[in-house]
Design a protein around this motif. Structure first.
Motif, PDB file in Angstrom:
ATOM      1  N   HIS A   6       6.495 -10.329  -4.626  1.00 56.21           N
ATOM      2  CA  HIS A   6       6.387  -8.913  -4.997  1.00 56.21           C
ATOM      3  C   HIS A   6       7.523  -8.058  -4.451  1.00 56.21           C
ATOM      4  O   HIS A   6       7.578  -6.860  -4.740  1.00 56.21           O
ATOM      5  N   LYS A  64       5.208  -1.809   0.941  1.00 58.49           N
ATOM      6  CA  LYS A  64       5.284  -3.033   0.145  1.00 58.49           C
ATOM      7  C   LYS A  64       5.491  -4.281   0.997  1.00 58.49           C
ATOM      8  O   LYS A  64       5.371  -5.389   0.504  1.00 58.49           O
ATOM      9  N   GLN A 124       1.013   5.956  -3.888  1.00 55.80           N
ATOM     10  CA  GLN A 124       0.437   6.505  -5.115  1.00 55.80           C
ATOM     11  C   GLN A 124       1.053   7.845  -5.483  1.00 55.80           C
ATOM     12  O   GLN A 124       1.075   8.213  -6.650  1.00 55.80           O
ATOM     13  N   GLY A 129       1.922   3.072 -10.852  1.00 54.17           N
ATOM     14  CA  GLY A 129       1.017   1.949 -10.774  1.00 54.17           C
ATOM     15  C   GLY A 129       1.107   1.280  -9.420  1.00 54.17           C
ATOM     16  O   GLY A 129       2.143   1.282  -8.762  1.00 54.17           O
ATOM     17  N   MET A 131      -0.203  -2.298  -7.160  1.00 52.60           N
ATOM     18  CA  MET A 131      -0.834  -3.612  -7.132  1.00 52.60           C
ATOM     19  C   MET A 131      -1.039  -3.980  -5.684  1.00 52.60           C
ATOM     20  O   MET A 131      -0.093  -3.961  -4.893  1.00 52.60           O
ATOM     21  N   VAL A 133      -1.658  -6.749  -2.940  1.00 46.79           N
ATOM     22  CA  VAL A 133      -1.371  -8.166  -2.821  1.00 46.79           C
ATOM     23  C   VAL A 133      -1.795  -8.648  -1.443  1.00 46.79           C
ATOM     24  O   VAL A 133      -1.586  -7.954  -0.453  1.00 46.79           O
TER      25      VAL A 133
END
Length: 137
Positions: A6, A64, A124, A129, A131, A133
């Motif tokens: 990712h 992330k 956000q 979007g 995701m 993980v």
């Protein structure tokens, strides 16, 4: 940094950082006021813009990362911005509401859980979007 499926540190990621920094700069100008901004010295403006860029990097990239990569990213950023520090998201209203809801639902609101909630909130605000993980916990 470790190799994760990712991770994306290409132009898309750079664009996200710059878009976030631009939004923060516009909010800063609105908060400070154009008249006060014109009175600031070049050094003050440069320091303000560095803080905005550093915050944008943290807000877009750090959420992330997997846990083992966060210290490395922090040291990389410290190498580029020596002496600069960036705090976490300080939104007391949101944090108190999260604690209240956790209490109602009998969840354990740990510091790590709150950190992840704040990171999710920040990401956000930046992207369309999201995701999630990884493993639960």
């Amino acid at each position: 940094l470790s190799s994760q499926p990712h991770y994306d540190f290409g132009l898309r990621s750079l664009k996200a950082v710059l878009a976030c920094a631009g939004q923060m700069k516009r909010e800063s100008v609105t908060t400070i006021g154009l008249d006060n901004l014109m009175k600031m010295s070049e050094e003050e403006i440069a320091a303000s813009e560095q803080d905005i860029l550093l915050r944008a990097i943290y807000d877009t990239l750090v959420p992330k990362l997997v846990a083992q990569d966060k210290p490395l990213m922090t040291s990389l950023i410290a190498g580029v911005f020596p002496g600069a520090t960036v705090g976490g998201v300080d939104n007391q209203v949101l944090q108190s509401e999260i604690r209240r809801l956790c209490g109602l639902r009998h969840f354990d609101c740990t510091d790590n859980f709150m950190l992840k909630c704040m990171e999710l909130y920040q990401i956000q605000r930046i992207t369309h979007g999201v995701m999630l993980v990884g493993t639960v916990g």
